[in-house]
Design an enzyme around this catalytic site. Sequence first.
Site, short mmCIF file in Angstrom:
data_model
loop_
_atom_site.label_atom_id
_atom_site.label_comp_id
_atom_site.label_asym_id
_atom_site.label_seq_id
_atom_site.Cartn_x
_atom_site.Cartn_y
_atom_site.Cartn_z
CE LYS A 1 -16.31 11.87 33.33
NZ LYS A 1 -15.67 12.79 32.34
CB THR B 1 -22.32 12.92 42.56
OG1 THR B 1 -23.21 12.84 43.68
CG2 THR B 1 -22.42 14.31 41.96
CE1 TYR B 2 -15.77 11.56 36.99
CE2 TYR B 2 -15.94 9.20 37.38
CZ TYR B 2 -15.38 10.27 36.70
OH TYR B 2 -14.45 10.04 35.73
CG LEU B 3 -20.09 6.49 38.21
CD1 LEU B 3 -20.44 5.15 38.84
CD2 LEU B 3 -19.17 6.28 37.01
#
Length: 215
Positions: free
Chosen positions: A130, A125-127
């Site tokens: 980003k 999710t974070y990547l």
Amino acid sequence: MEKILIAGATGSTGKRIIEILNSSTSFEPIALIRKEEQKEVFEDMGVTTVMGDLEKDLDHTVKGIDRVIFAAGSGGNTGEDKTIAVDQEGAKRLIDAAKKANIKKFIMLSAMGADNPSSNEDLKTYLEAKANADDYLRESGLDYTIVRPGALTDDLGLAKVKLGEKLNERGEISRDDVAFLLVMSLADPLVKNKTFEALEGREPIKNALIDMSQA
């Protein structure tokens, strides 16, 4: 002196950026803060602050600003909703504000793996957030630099790095060295409209950025 807005100024990497810029003869740091109580720390350093929330309108935060460093982020350690709200939508909101204000350059602190989020299930999710923010910046029409470091450490910076559009290896890099990479990327025409990965290495930061600019 050019005024540089730092989003994420209260974070570990952001504080290092502020310290570097505060001793610069070319750039003046402006710390973006979300809470009134965060102001005192920067005032003690002689650093100007501006109140703003990445989840709300940001147009006022870029008035009189020349360049932006986006170093805010959850690091993948918060819930999915917050990660998307800050790392993706917050970045987009600041990019939109910067575009309206004719900012000269937007420096984005991204993350290694953002080009292939599915390769890391824990940070997917974070990547993805980003990656979406990076794509949005590239398509914005703003001059930009996107820095994608490996795992961040609190080790003392060595001022030596390895840079590449795709390094095809995992590794670490100190927050000190990432902060220097972001600050040095402010200068024109260094790494203009470039996206690259960064790890600790053997090449002095300035030389590595020059090489990356010519790649």
